[in-house]
Motif scaffolding. Sequence first.
Motif, PDB file in Angstrom:
ATOM      1  N   PRO A 133       1.127  -1.309   0.236  1.00 56.88           N
ATOM      2  CA  PRO A 133      -0.140   0.132  -0.127  1.00 56.88           C
ATOM      3  C   PRO A 133       0.609   1.274   0.086  1.00 56.88           C
ATOM      4  O   PRO A 133       0.102   2.371  -0.786  1.00 56.88           O
ATOM      5  CB  PRO A 133      -0.592   0.185   1.263  1.00 56.88           C
ATOM      6  CG  PRO A 133      -0.776  -1.249   1.909  1.00 56.88           C
ATOM      7  CD  PRO A 133       0.876  -1.806   0.999  1.00 56.88           C
ATOM      8  N   PHE A 134       2.232   0.910   0.335  1.00 52.04           N
ATOM      9  CA  PHE A 134       2.929   2.461   0.361  1.00 52.04           C
ATOM     10  C   PHE A 134       3.715   2.569  -0.428  1.00 52.04           C
ATOM     11  O   PHE A 134       3.946   3.631  -1.302  1.00 52.04           O
ATOM     12  CB  PHE A 134       3.611   2.129   1.819  1.00 52.04           C
ATOM     13  CG  PHE A 134       3.306   2.194   3.126  1.00 52.04           C
ATOM     14  CD1 PHE A 134       2.403   2.869   3.512  1.00 52.04           C
ATOM     15  CD2 PHE A 134       3.964   0.827   4.112  1.00 52.04           C
ATOM     16  CE1 PHE A 134       1.486   2.176   4.908  1.00 52.04           C
ATOM     17  CE2 PHE A 134       3.381   0.590   4.690  1.00 52.04           C
ATOM     18  CZ  PHE A 134       1.776   1.426   5.492  1.00 52.04           C
ATOM     19  N   ALA A 135       3.695   1.653  -0.994  1.00 54.73           N
ATOM     20  CA  ALA A 135       4.379   1.470  -2.157  1.00 54.73           C
ATOM     21  C   ALA A 135       4.327   2.080  -3.478  1.00 54.73           C
ATOM     22  O   ALA A 135       4.020   2.897  -4.537  1.00 54.73           O
ATOM     23  CB  ALA A 135       5.753   0.440  -2.511  1.00 54.73           C
ATOM     24  N   SER A 136       2.595   1.322  -3.607  1.00 50.41           N
ATOM     25  CA  SER A 136       1.635   1.744  -4.554  1.00 50.41           C
ATOM     26  C   SER A 136       0.890   3.361  -4.416  1.00 50.41           C
ATOM     27  O   SER A 136       1.236   4.253  -5.543  1.00 50.41           O
ATOM     28  CB  SER A 136      -0.143   1.266  -4.133  1.00 50.41           C
ATOM     29  OG  SER A 136       0.230  -0.366  -4.642  1.00 50.41           O
ATOM     30  N   TYR A 137       1.369   4.376  -2.994  1.00 50.46           N
ATOM     31  CA  TYR A 137       0.738   5.330  -2.428  1.00 50.46           C
ATOM     32  C   TYR A 137       1.953   6.540  -3.310  1.00 50.46           C
ATOM     33  O   TYR A 137       1.641   6.988  -4.139  1.00 50.46           O
ATOM     34  CB  TYR A 137       0.671   5.747  -1.360  1.00 50.46           C
ATOM     35  CG  TYR A 137       0.398   7.039  -1.250  1.00 50.46           C
ATOM     36  CD1 TYR A 137      -1.000   7.476  -1.173  1.00 50.46           C
ATOM     37  CD2 TYR A 137       1.617   8.237  -1.346  1.00 50.46           C
ATOM     38  CE1 TYR A 137      -1.341   8.652  -0.631  1.00 50.46           C
ATOM     39  CE2 TYR A 137       0.502   9.523  -1.173  1.00 50.46           C
ATOM     40  CZ  TYR A 137      -0.322   9.774  -0.977  1.00 50.46           C
ATOM     41  OH  TYR A 137      -1.218  10.638  -0.874  1.00 50.46           O
ATOM     42  N   VAL A 138       2.948   5.685  -3.524  1.00 50.13           N
ATOM     43  CA  VAL A 138       4.135   6.765  -4.349  1.00 50.13           C
ATOM     44  C   VAL A 138       4.137   6.240  -5.615  1.00 50.13           C
ATOM     45  O   VAL A 138       4.851   7.594  -6.261  1.00 50.13           O
ATOM     46  CB  VAL A 138       5.594   6.476  -3.420  1.00 50.13           C
ATOM     47  CG1 VAL A 138       6.573   6.912  -3.747  1.00 50.13           C
ATOM     48  CG2 VAL A 138       5.618   5.860  -2.149  1.00 50.13           C
ATOM     49  N   ALA A 139       3.945   5.194  -5.783  1.00 44.46           N
ATOM     50  CA  ALA A 139       3.817   4.901  -7.355  1.00 44.46           C
ATOM     51  C   ALA A 139       2.840   6.008  -8.233  1.00 44.46           C
ATOM     52  O   ALA A 139       2.781   6.418  -8.896  1.00 44.46           O
ATOM     53  CB  ALA A 139       3.907   3.312  -7.260  1.00 44.46           C
ATOM     54  N   PRO A 164       4.733   3.606 -11.943  1.00 46.56           N
ATOM     55  CA  PRO A 164       5.321   2.235 -11.977  1.00 46.56           C
ATOM     56  C   PRO A 164       4.577   0.970 -11.858  1.00 46.56           C
ATOM     57  O   PRO A 164       3.313   0.713 -11.258  1.00 46.56           O
ATOM     58  CB  PRO A 164       6.430   2.178 -11.129  1.00 46.56           C
ATOM     59  CG  PRO A 164       6.893   3.236 -10.693  1.00 46.56           C
ATOM     60  CD  PRO A 164       5.254   4.318 -11.169  1.00 46.56           C
ATOM     61  N   VAL A 165       4.405  -0.466 -12.734  1.00 49.77           N
ATOM     62  CA  VAL A 165       4.435  -1.194 -11.676  1.00 49.77           C
ATOM     63  C   VAL A 165       4.818  -2.520 -10.902  1.00 49.77           C
ATOM     64  O   VAL A 165       5.392  -2.387 -10.915  1.00 49.77           O
ATOM     65  CB  VAL A 165       4.600  -2.555 -13.515  1.00 49.77           C
ATOM     66  CG1 VAL A 165       3.750  -3.625 -12.662  1.00 49.77           C
ATOM     67  CG2 VAL A 165       3.240  -1.900 -14.419  1.00 49.77           C
TER      68      VAL A 165
END
Length: 337
Positions: A37-43, A55-56
């Motif tokens: 969830p954190f990486a998705s927010y940044v992405a 990013p995927v």
Amino acid sequence: MNRILKTTAIAAAVMGFATAAQARDQLRIVGSSTVYPFASYVAEEFGATTDYPTPVIESTGSGGGLRLFCNGVGDDTPDITNASRRIKVSEFERCAENGVTDITEAMVGYDGIAFAQSSANDAMPVTREQLFMALAAQVPVDGELVDNPYTKWSEIDASLPDREIAVYGPPTTSGTRDAFEELVMEAASEDMDAYGGEAYTDIRADGPYIDAGENDNLIVKRLSENTDAFGIFGYSFLEENGDTLIGSSIDGVEPTPEAIGSGEYPVSRSLFFYVKNQHADDVPAMAAYANMFMSEQMIGDLGYLKGIGLIPAPEDVRAEYREQVANHKTLELSDIK
């Protein structure tokens, strides 16, 4: 002639990688469902505010992500992997064997492992020993180790509810599973004479523990369908679903951001991502994304990720890892031993 043809073929393969990698400006990320969830927010922010595509990201679990990451260097391997635990020595060595020899480690903050249930129930405080007795494959009974006979919580301790033991948890590829085994199973068993002072981490496979896969949102959904069951997942999912879930205190400590950040909550862990620096020249989005992730805007005390459940690390720790990422500091085996 054969030597010339062979040299030409190698050169063509190298040029082919560079062309393919540049053609895919899109960053490829794998790894932890907890960090997802954190990486998705940044992405999403990265895709919206830069000239690079979003990013995927694949949620493969920490172990699964590191396995893919360590497969080698090239366009068919991930650029970054997320992990809800630190890379293991065996994984680092496998990376090196496959030519992945320049990795930067980034610690983004803290998270706690929640033991939670539907909020339709009353809170059920637990100890690590009680969790161990519910979930271990073998437990001591009358001084002997036997296959776990417990089917109800009340059979372990009369103070616990007369409910079937049903716990949805992560698979063996998950960093959350690794951390649970270390912070709960090891910690409890080392104090039990029956195990001779050795850590015991085998989780039962006879039904009460249900492997629910890498998607923590599916565990949350199952708890709404089976209100007698519990789930094991990252604290951020508990916070995000606070209207439908209730977390258990563990050893008398509630899962709160303050308790997790201070280490008082006994099932707290650090969250990471790992950058494959050998892709930096051919995947220019990688460094820009990593720097955005490590920015105060994202992981700071007032950062966006705190709002979705990340527990910020102390300022000096953030600064140290931010500098490592900015300078592409190479992780050494001695750093993790």
